[in-house]
Design an enzyme around this catalytic site. Structure first.
Site, PDB file in Angstrom:
ATOM      1  N   TYR A  53       2.437 -19.550 -25.962  1.00 10.15           N
ATOM      2  CA  TYR A  53       3.929 -20.307 -25.910  1.00 10.15           C
ATOM      3  C   TYR A  53       4.016 -21.650 -26.243  1.00 10.15           C
ATOM      4  O   TYR A  53       4.911 -22.552 -26.229  1.00 10.15           O
ATOM      5  CB  TYR A  53       4.146 -20.492 -23.892  1.00 10.15           C
ATOM      6  CG  TYR A  53       3.847 -18.997 -23.106  1.00 10.15           C
ATOM      7  CD1 TYR A  53       4.132 -17.984 -24.145  1.00 10.15           C
ATOM      8  CD2 TYR A  53       3.850 -19.049 -21.776  1.00 10.15           C
ATOM      9  CE1 TYR A  53       4.206 -16.360 -23.170  1.00 10.15           C
ATOM     10  CE2 TYR A  53       4.014 -18.103 -21.185  1.00 10.15           C
ATOM     11  CZ  TYR A  53       3.996 -16.640 -21.450  1.00 10.15           C
ATOM     12  OH  TYR A  53       3.439 -15.406 -21.811  1.00 10.15           O
ATOM     13  N   HIS A 111      -3.714 -11.212 -23.415  1.00  3.93           N
ATOM     14  CA  HIS A 111      -1.526 -10.901 -23.647  1.00  3.93           C
ATOM     15  C   HIS A 111      -1.115  -9.184 -23.991  1.00  3.93           C
ATOM     16  O   HIS A 111      -0.757  -9.596 -22.839  1.00  3.93           O
ATOM     17  CB  HIS A 111      -1.519 -11.876 -24.883  1.00  3.93           C
ATOM     18  CG  HIS A 111      -0.037 -12.602 -24.007  1.00  3.93           C
ATOM     19  ND1 HIS A 111       0.239 -13.732 -23.754  1.00  3.93           N
ATOM     20  CD2 HIS A 111       1.010 -12.207 -23.738  1.00  3.93           C
ATOM     21  CE1 HIS A 111       1.380 -13.556 -23.857  1.00  3.93           C
ATOM     22  NE2 HIS A 111       2.113 -12.956 -23.906  1.00  3.93           N
TER      23      HIS A 111
HETATM   24  P1  NAD Z   1      13.069 -14.025 -16.341  1.00  3.11           P
HETATM   25  O1  NAD Z   1      13.530 -12.906 -15.830  1.00  3.11           O
HETATM   26  O2  NAD Z   1      12.473 -15.262 -15.016  1.00  3.11           O
HETATM   27  O3  NAD Z   1      14.345 -14.888 -16.746  1.00  3.11           O
HETATM   28  C1  NAD Z   1      14.797 -16.128 -16.753  1.00  3.11           C
HETATM   29  C2  NAD Z   1      15.987 -16.663 -16.748  1.00  3.11           C
HETATM   30  O4  NAD Z   1      16.355 -16.424 -15.624  1.00  3.11           O
HETATM   31  C3  NAD Z   1      16.053 -17.884 -17.511  1.00  3.11           C
HETATM   32  O5  NAD Z   1      15.813 -18.680 -18.377  1.00  3.11           O
HETATM   33  C4  NAD Z   1      17.527 -18.561 -16.442  1.00  3.11           C
HETATM   34  O6  NAD Z   1      18.038 -18.566 -17.610  1.00  3.11           O
HETATM   35  C5  NAD Z   1      18.013 -17.594 -15.433  1.00  3.11           C
HETATM   36  N1  NAD Z   1      17.411 -17.845 -14.177  1.00  3.11           N
HETATM   37  C6  NAD Z   1      16.417 -17.832 -13.965  1.00  3.11           C
HETATM   38  N2  NAD Z   1      16.518 -18.661 -12.645  1.00  3.11           N
HETATM   39  C7  NAD Z   1      17.697 -18.016 -12.126  1.00  3.11           C
HETATM   40  C8  NAD Z   1      18.467 -18.558 -11.017  1.00  3.11           C
HETATM   41  N3  NAD Z   1      18.300 -19.067  -9.910  1.00  3.11           N
HETATM   42  N4  NAD Z   1      19.882 -18.463 -11.224  1.00  3.11           N
HETATM   43  C9  NAD Z   1      21.012 -18.238 -12.417  1.00  3.11           C
HETATM   44  N5  NAD Z   1      19.540 -17.920 -13.069  1.00  3.11           N
HETATM   45  C10 NAD Z   1      18.381 -17.847 -13.145  1.00  3.11           C
HETATM   46  O7  NAD Z   1      12.199 -13.938 -18.019  1.00  3.11           O
HETATM   47  P2  NAD Z   1      10.904 -14.635 -18.679  1.00  3.11           P
HETATM   48  O8  NAD Z   1      11.278 -15.974 -18.768  1.00  3.11           O
HETATM   49  O9  NAD Z   1      10.606 -13.087 -20.238  1.00  3.11           O
HETATM   50  O10 NAD Z   1      10.057 -13.726 -17.782  1.00  3.11           O
HETATM   51  C11 NAD Z   1       9.289 -15.169 -16.030  1.00  3.11           C
HETATM   52  C12 NAD Z   1       7.666 -15.087 -17.712  1.00  3.11           C
HETATM   53  O11 NAD Z   1       7.039 -14.515 -17.397  1.00  3.11           O
HETATM   54  C13 NAD Z   1       7.792 -15.726 -18.089  1.00  3.11           C
HETATM   55  O12 NAD Z   1       8.544 -17.171 -17.909  1.00  3.11           O
HETATM   56  C14 NAD Z   1       6.548 -15.516 -19.202  1.00  3.11           C
HETATM   57  O13 NAD Z   1       5.145 -16.972 -18.176  1.00  3.11           O
HETATM   58  C15 NAD Z   1       6.122 -14.682 -18.469  1.00  3.11           C
HETATM   59  N6  NAD Z   1       6.442 -13.634 -19.869  1.00  3.11           N
HETATM   60  C16 NAD Z   1       4.831 -12.810 -19.589  1.00  3.11           C
HETATM   61  C17 NAD Z   1       5.272 -11.527 -20.777  1.00  3.11           C
HETATM   62  C18 NAD Z   1       3.897 -11.041 -21.448  1.00  3.11           C
HETATM   63  O14 NAD Z   1       3.621 -10.537 -22.426  1.00  3.11           O
HETATM   64  N7  NAD Z   1       2.670 -11.788 -20.392  1.00  3.11           N
HETATM   65  C19 NAD Z   1       6.505 -11.521 -21.738  1.00  3.11           C
HETATM   66  C20 NAD Z   1       7.356 -12.076 -20.677  1.00  3.11           C
HETATM   67  C21 NAD Z   1       7.012 -13.085 -20.451  1.00  3.11           C
END
Ligand code: NAD
Length: 276
Positions: A53, A111
């Site tokens: 990240y 990861h």
């Molecule tokens: P997410 O499903 O958490 O969605 C995030 C998005 O949802 C935000 O950018 C925003 O646009 C919206 N949002 C958040 N809260 C909201 C609210 N209260 N009202 C309206 N819209 C809202 O997506 P993500 O970031 O892909 O996943 C969460 C976390 O998981 C990541 O930040 C990361 O830490 C982790 N992750 C890990 C992997 C992996 O390969 N291990 C991959 C992707 C994400």
């Protein structure tokens, strides 16, 4: 119970918060620093980052400046694909730890299951665990087949598997497999990056409980025994995403949300990831 106090006990007895802040694509510098500080102020005690990240340094800075003791914060980071291998992972860990500015990482994850590499990488995680440099170790994006393979050589079983998990990708078989082996499932992309917020049953159920759609989705993961890490960089949303401990979904709600499953991924299937 609140976001600050609600934890789940991992297989080795370590307490991991039910809900944490995800910081994927939260830009290094002001954006992620403000997000982390807002989350800690709202009571979050878990932050999920990764060397990939590019924001570990800022996450560490925000924690140091927050006034919340680092020991009270459950910090997760991950070894990226091109850092895998035994010695390479030990080095990657030191880089992450230095950037984060902490002595001990709470949870260190592989990861992605890089073919031909992840078993060696697991050996390095076991060493870090034995040396007391991490409180728990785990994997991310592992299917049940990857876990089976890993378990053939593992001295220490993974405590966590962090995978894409939301109502459109309700990975029931993997969830069951992990529960059988005492591996805690953790949901990434729990809100479908926002795409799931408009889904009909989610909206309707949110109205029924006087809650927000995002809160319903976060609660849905929890009701399925899955730890979750929704991402936002907007302080009001960060705060609102933490307010999930004053309601519960009933059987009818769960059935309606479960009905959204279509085995649909927003991200890569681990077998199709472009590893090279
Ligand atoms: P997410 O499903 O958490 O969605 C995030 C998005 O949802 C935000 O950018 C925003 O646009 C919206 N949002 C958040 N809260 C909201 C609210 N209260 N009202 C309206 N819209 C809202 O997506 P993500 O970031 O892909 O996943 C969460 C976390 O998981 C990541 O930040 C990361 O830490 C982790 N992750 C890990 C992997 C992996 O390969 N291990 C991959 C992707 C994400």
């Amino acid at each position: 119970m609140s976001i600050q106090t609600a934890t789940k006990t991992l297989a080795n007895g370590v307490e991991m918060p039910w809900v944490g802040l995800g910081v994927y694509k939260a830009e290094a510098g002001n954006e992620v620093e403000r997000a982390v500080k807002s989350a800690l102020e709202a009571g979050y005690r878990s932050i999920d980052t990764a060397s990939f990240y590019g924001n570990e340094h800022s996450v560490g800075k925000a924690i140091a400046e927050s006034g919340v003791p680092a020991d009270d914060i459950f910090l997760t980071t991950k070894v990226w694909n091109d850092e895998q291998g035994f010695n390479e992972t030990l080095e990657a860990f030191e880089r992450s730890r230095e950037k984060l500015g902490v002595d001990v990482i709470d949870l260190y994850l592989i990861h992605w299951p890089v073919p031909g590499k992840y078993k060696e990488t697991w050996g390095a995680l076991e060493k870090l665990y034995e040396d007391g440099k991490v409180r728990a170790i785990g994997v991310s994006n592992f299917t049940d087949q990857h876990l089976e393979e890993l378990m053939k050589i593992a001295k220490v079983k993974p405590m966590v598997n962090q995978v894409e998990f939301h109502p459109r990708l309700f990975q029931k078989d993997l969830l069951e497999y992990c529960q059988t082996h005492d591996i805690q499932l953790e949901a990434w992309r729990p809100l479908g990056q926002g795409d799931l917020l408009d889904a009909d049953p989610v909206q309707r159920i949110a109205e029924k409980h006087g809650k927000k759609p995002a809160q319903v989705l976060i609660r849905w993961s929890m009701e399925n025994n899955v730890i979750t890490i929704p991402k936002s960089v907007t302080p009001e949303r960060i705060k609102s995403n933490a307010e999930v401990f004053d309601f519960a979904l009933d059987a009818e709600d769960l059935q309606a949300i479960d009905g959204l499953n279509e085995d649909r991924r927003y991200g890569y299937h681990p077998d199709n990831f472009p590893y090279s």
